[in-house]
Scaffold this motif. Structure first.
Motif, PDB file in Angstrom:
ATOM      1  N   GLY A 126      14.170 -21.746  -6.113  1.00 54.21           N
ATOM      2  CA  GLY A 126      14.497 -23.144  -5.902  1.00 54.21           C
ATOM      3  C   GLY A 126      13.652 -23.841  -4.865  1.00 54.21           C
ATOM      4  O   GLY A 126      14.123 -24.763  -4.190  1.00 54.21           O
ATOM      5  N   SER A 174      17.607 -21.782  -3.793  1.00 57.07           N
ATOM      6  CA  SER A 174      18.655 -21.274  -4.671  1.00 57.07           C
ATOM      7  C   SER A 174      18.741 -19.772  -4.501  1.00 57.07           C
ATOM      8  O   SER A 174      17.726 -19.098  -4.314  1.00 57.07           O
ATOM      9  CB  SER A 174      18.379 -21.623  -6.134  1.00 57.07           C
ATOM     10  N   ASN A 231      20.324 -16.258  -6.222  1.00 60.09           N
ATOM     11  CA  ASN A 231      20.864 -15.619  -7.420  1.00 60.09           C
ATOM     12  C   ASN A 231      21.423 -14.258  -7.046  1.00 60.09           C
ATOM     13  O   ASN A 231      20.864 -13.574  -6.189  1.00 60.09           O
ATOM     14  CB  ASN A 231      19.773 -15.473  -8.477  1.00 60.09           C
ATOM     15  N   THR A 251      31.092 -21.827  -6.281  1.00 60.24           N
ATOM     16  CA  THR A 251      30.827 -21.780  -7.718  1.00 60.24           C
ATOM     17  C   THR A 251      32.004 -21.179  -8.474  1.00 60.24           C
ATOM     18  O   THR A 251      32.901 -20.565  -7.890  1.00 60.24           O
ATOM     19  CB  THR A 251      29.577 -20.944  -8.034  1.00 60.24           C
ATOM     20  N   THR A 301      24.444 -18.108  -9.641  1.00 60.25           N
ATOM     21  CA  THR A 301      23.438 -18.801  -8.838  1.00 60.25           C
ATOM     22  C   THR A 301      24.081 -19.972  -8.132  1.00 60.25           C
ATOM     23  O   THR A 301      25.054 -20.548  -8.630  1.00 60.25           O
ATOM     24  CB  THR A 301      22.255 -19.275  -9.716  1.00 60.25           C
ATOM     25  N   ALA A 302      23.560 -20.294  -6.969  1.00 58.27           N
ATOM     26  CA  ALA A 302      24.017 -21.456  -6.204  1.00 58.27           C
ATOM     27  C   ALA A 302      22.836 -21.977  -5.407  1.00 58.27           C
ATOM     28  O   ALA A 302      21.932 -21.227  -5.047  1.00 58.27           O
ATOM     29  CB  ALA A 302      25.174 -21.091  -5.281  1.00 58.27           C
ATOM     30  N   ALA A 303      22.855 -23.275  -5.140  1.00 56.95           N
ATOM     31  CA  ALA A 303      21.724 -23.900  -4.451  1.00 56.95           C
ATOM     32  C   ALA A 303      22.211 -24.739  -3.283  1.00 56.95           C
ATOM     33  O   ALA A 303      23.350 -25.218  -3.258  1.00 56.95           O
ATOM     34  CB  ALA A 303      20.923 -24.761  -5.424  1.00 56.95           C
ATOM     35  N   THR A 304      21.329 -24.916  -2.323  1.00 57.63           N
ATOM     36  CA  THR A 304      21.599 -25.787  -1.187  1.00 57.63           C
ATOM     37  C   THR A 304      20.258 -26.271  -0.645  1.00 57.63           C
ATOM     38  O   THR A 304      19.204 -25.819  -1.091  1.00 57.63           O
ATOM     39  CB  THR A 304      22.402 -25.060  -0.090  1.00 57.63           C
ATOM     40  N   THR A 305      20.320 -27.196   0.279  1.00 53.26           N
ATOM     41  CA  THR A 305      19.118 -27.657   0.956  1.00 53.26           C
ATOM     42  C   THR A 305      19.281 -27.442   2.454  1.00 53.26           C
ATOM     43  O   THR A 305      20.250 -27.934   3.052  1.00 53.26           O
ATOM     44  CB  THR A 305      18.850 -29.148   0.669  1.00 53.26           C
TER      45      THR A 305
END
Length: 915
Positions: free
Chosen positions: A458, A474, A476, A501, A507-511
């Motif tokens: 990501g 991201s 996984n 989730t 999978t998960a994403a952040t900034t």
């Protein structure tokens, strides 16, 4: 709660589904009719539940009965014959207390193939398995044989001195009333193909009683617990206690077509109303199709009631090998129903039978998962722990399979999920399933198993023992625990949840916005409440980088061994260049370097990728070369371990690299300011310099500071797209700071007649830059796209990639189609592929034009602006040309224009600028 619970001593020793019969094999190919509407969504994984379950009520199954011929002492037989259709069989006799010490065997004929099975051994039940039953018959366990229309039986008392029980008969259950008559034409009269009437007064074909609407199908108001609302109200049954875990999907009795007219006594509930243990059983044959599972359950139900004389099906729940769960004994899925499953311990427990034989074969993962879900749900209603132990009071004096003795009335410790053999002298649940009980306990109790981070992406790329990202990331992960047993996942950043989730997500994403090293981990919540957290991975968000120009100089040349070994780079070959601590670049604090890379003397069509050392190379490329052609391109590449790597895909090639600057993480450099694109020099028209070709060894000098929107002060470098055209000889062009000694570094390599562009980031001295041509004569054109300033008002550079973000050949980022004459495609760059949605002033793209059909040029410019005369790539038919572009971002997008013919365009992002 109504119903008086007696201490039931009932047990199901081991329901038979034995012997690999040809009928069972043939059943695999049989397409079964669809069950009522409700259960069609829960097919168990391989098909509909079974033949016969109908929307207008239960399946009224038949029991066909054929008398065995006895010799009066030690043998009894049923000769091979055609029979009414059936799917399950067993042998029974009137005196439940009479024992057969020899062997009971049967074999069947497949209705599909006509082949006869091997002999199947039938094991007798012990008497009193469902308590004291006046109508109880002695019998063997039932055996599912698949759709059959022929049978043969042989019984022997062996070496015993006793006699066989009187009244032996073969009981054959047809779980599908609509299966039709046999091939012999026998109908409901109960006459077999041989013309002999079946033994007993209730011959085959007797119609069951009218179905009771109070316990009918879902259409009559059946609740999720499997008992109709009307029946529950009439019986004053309150809903069962809530569980700490969700109730799994269960095919109710109405849905699998139970004939409730057989069960007119009603259920019995546990005396204390508490389930303390779950006993796991098997039914002794694994060779069945899951499409027949409901038929198997119906057949067992009919056999237990009509043949054995029990009040109902013995098990509380049944599970097939595909993971479908069936409600067994009536009384409510959410209720503590007394079953007939584990002799001596029924009064404080419930049961799950896995359909199949697990003596020589382990149970499927789907079956284990479903069993765990049922067990966790039932124990969760009463505060149980699937991984714990409990105390059960023995209802009978006996010895279990392991030789442990039980005395009636005394308490004994059991696992809360136990096997049938733990309480009774039986091999059930099978030699292969019994060792799987710990896995069932773990599945039911948690925590989530084998949880680990599998990859990070990501926008993040691997660096040393961790990862680096400009912000977006991201994570996984993987786990061996099924999603159905998981409540949720959380992505943790420095120990705090930043994303949640669903159970099925992986999978998960952040900034990440704060520069520095962050620890990312995944936390899993099992449905029991137990949690597991992965080991943390380190993800570094580097500080924004500023540009420090250096005098252009050569740092690598495979022809001479400068910087790397002296040798061409072969196919799939990689060379690594140390860039920090040399050529004016400091040893630390360097985030990226600016290199002009040239591929020369290639022997084959190939491409070259330049990427951070120690990272996984992506599909992005920087140069595309053909045999014999020299191609340069500017590269801004992140630095990892102080090095960068150069990869050649095919053939052999020499590589040359000249450095023009680096991006510093310490803050001492300059920031970037967008400008243009705007044409600032053209020797053909006299723009910016005299109108004249640049001759051999010729130099022209361009004023850049204080002109064309560039400030007069604090300008440290300018970004120019320089194009050589009207070339008369093989030559090269160098762009360098005015007033400095030109080094061996070059920016363009061209041959006679070629038009070649290349991006240049050149330091500014005296407010000017100079252009040198080595041989022949040529025209030079320069378009400015920005500059670097020490004044601090510009944007800082963020590494990203290299990563492919656009490809018209595949439809990546833009529609899948060549860009036609005067055509434009627009690429979203902000908010995707690791680029922030806001604050981005410009992106750095390596743009490649391939498969052009005509002489043309390509311009890359900010979306929503008027395209100028500036161009970035010049192409001829059939040629592949790359060029680096630093393009301002407007509306979060950039546009690509093709002038003539048609062409495919590819773009790889290497970074962006952000204020």
């Amino acid at each position: 709660m109504s119903g008086t619970a007696a201490v039931a001593l009932g047990v199901l020793a081991a329901l038979g589904l034995q012997g690999v019969s040809t009928g069972a094999v043939a059943a695999e190919a049989r397409t079964a009719a669809v069950a009522p509407a409700a259960p069609q969504a829960r097919t168990g994984g391989t098909g509909t539940y079974t033949a016969g379950a109908r929307a207008d009520g239960p399946v009224r199954s038949e029991v066909h009965k054929l008398a065995l011929t006895a010799d009066g002492r030690r043998k009894a037989t049923l000769s091979r014959r055609t029979t009414e259709p059936f799917g399950l069989l067993g042998v029974s006799w009137p005196d439940a207390g009479a024992a057969i010490k020899g062997t009971i065997e049967a074999r069947t004929r497949s209705a599909e193939t006509g082949a006869w099975s091997d002999w199947i051994t039938l094991e007798p039940y012990a008497p009193g398995l469902d308590g004291v039953r006046p109508a109880e018959r002695g019998s063997t366990e039932p055996v599912w044989v698949g759709r059959s229309n022929g049978a043969e039986v042989r019984v022997s008392d062996g070496a015993s001195a006793g006699v066989l029980p009187a009244g032996l008969r073969l009981d054959m259950v047809d779980p599908d009333l609509d299966a039709g008559t046999s091939a012999s034409g026998a109908g409901a009269s109960g006459t077999s193909a041989s013309g002999t009437a079946a033994a007993g007064s209730d011959v085959a074909g007797v119609e069951p009683a009218v179905f009771s609407a109070a316990t009918g199908t879902s259409a009559t108001g059946t609740s999720a617990t499997g008992t109709s609302a009307a029946a529950r109200e009439a019986a004053e049954i309150e809903p069962g206690p809530p569980s700490t875990v969700p109730q799994p999907p269960v095919v109710t009795r109405a849905e699998w077509g139970a004939d409730e007219s057989l069960d007119d006594e009603g259920p019995i509930y546990l005396e204390k109303g508490v389930i303390k243990a779950v006993f796991v059983h098997h039914t002794t044959d694994a060779d069945y199709n899951c499409a027949d599972s409901a038929a198997i359950v119906r057949a067992i139900h009919v056999y237990h009631v009509k043949t054995n004389g029990w009040r109902d099906l013995g098990y509380n729940f049944l599970v097939d090998k595909c993971g479908t769960i069936f409600e067994g004994r009536q009384g409510g899925i959410d209720q503590p129903v007394m079953g007939a499953h584990t002799y001596g311990f029924n009064s404080e427990s419930t049961s799950v039978a896995i359909i199949g034989d697990y003596t020589n074969t382990a149970a499927s993962s789907a079956a284990l998962e479903a069993t765990a879900r049922v067990a966790a749900y039932k124990l969760g209603q009463y505060g149980g722990n699937p991984a714990g132990t409990t105390s059960l009071v023995a209802g009978a004096t006996q010895t279990n399979y392991a030789g442990q003795a039980f005395v009636a009335g005394q308490s004994y410790t059991f696992n809360q999920i136990s096997g049938h053999r733990d309480g009774f002298n039986t091999e059930c649940p099978g030699a292969k399933l019994y060792p799987q009980l710990p896995a069932i306990r773990t599945l039911a109790a948690g925590p989530v198993q084998n949880l680990k981070v599998s990859s990070v992406g990501g926008g993040a790329f691997a660096v040393d023992a961790g990862y680096e990202t400009p912000g977006p990331v991201s994570v996984n992960w993987s786990t061996s625990t099924p999603s159905s047993l998981i409540s949720k996942f959380e992505l943790l950043a420095d120990g705090r949840p930043v994303a949640t989730t669903a159970p099925a997500a992986r999978t998960a994403a952040t900034t990440l916005t704060v520069p520095g090293i962050h620890k990312l981990a995944v936390k899993a919540y099992h449905q029991s409440g137990a949690t597991t957290t992965t080991a943390a991975v380190n993800v570094n968000v580097p500080a924004p980088k500023t540009f420090v120009p250096v005098t252009p100089q050569r740092v690598m040349d495979t022809r001479s061994g400068l910087g790397v070994p002296k040798a061409k780079v072969g196919a799939k070959g990689v060379v690594t260049l140390q860039v920090t601590g040399t050529a004016g670049v400091p040893a630390t604090g360097v985030g990226a370097v600016v290199l002009n890379v040239t591929a020369t003397a290639p022997t084959e069509l190939s491409y070259v990728s330049v990427y951070p050392n120690g990272t996984t190379r992506t599909s992005a490329s920087n140069l595309n070369v053909v045999e014999g052609l020299t191609v340069p391109n500017l590269v801004i590449v992140p630095v990892v371990n102080g090095k960068v790597d150069f990869y050649n895909n095919a053939g052999t090639v020499d590589l040359v690299a000249d450095i023009t600057g680096y991006f510093s993480t310490t803050g001492e450099g300059s920031t970037h300011v967008n400008l243009g694109p705007e044409r600032v020099m053209d020797t053909r028209s006299g723009l910016g310099v005299p109108k004249a070709k640049v001759g051999a060894k010729g130099v022209v000098t361009l004023q850049v500071a204080g002109a064309n929107g560039v400030p007069a002060e604090n300008v440290t470098a300018v970004v120019l797209n320089v194009t050589a055209t009207n070339v008369t000889d093989l030559t090269y062009v160098s762009v360098y700071p005015d007033g400095t000694t030109r080094t061996s570094a070059s920016n363009l390599n061209v041959v006679e007649g070629q038009v070649a562009p290349n991006l240049v980031i050149v330091p500014v001295v005296n407010g000017k830059v100079s252009f040198y041509n080595n041989a022949g004569s040529l025209d030079l054109v320069a378009d400015i796209t920005g500059y670097f300033t020490s004044g601090g008002e510009g944007a800082s550079h963020i590494n990203l990639g290299p990563k492919r973000v656009m490809d018209t050949r595949s439809g990546l980022g833009v529609p899948k189609a060549k860009v036609g004459p005067a055509g434009v495609v627009t690429l979203q760059v902000a908010g995707v592929n690791g680029v922030p949605a806001t604050g981005v002033t410009a992106v750095v793209l390596n743009v490649t034009a391939t498969d052009p059909t005509a002489l043309s040029y390509v311009s890359v410019y900010p979306d929503g602006t008027t395209r100028t005369s500036a161009s970035n790539l010049n192409v001829v038919a059939g040629q592949t040309v790359p060029n680096l572009v630093i393009v301002p971002v407007v509306n979060g997008k950039v546009s690509f224009y093709n002038n003539a013919g048609s062409v495919d365009l590819v773009a790889d992002i290497t970074g962006y600028f952000r204020k």
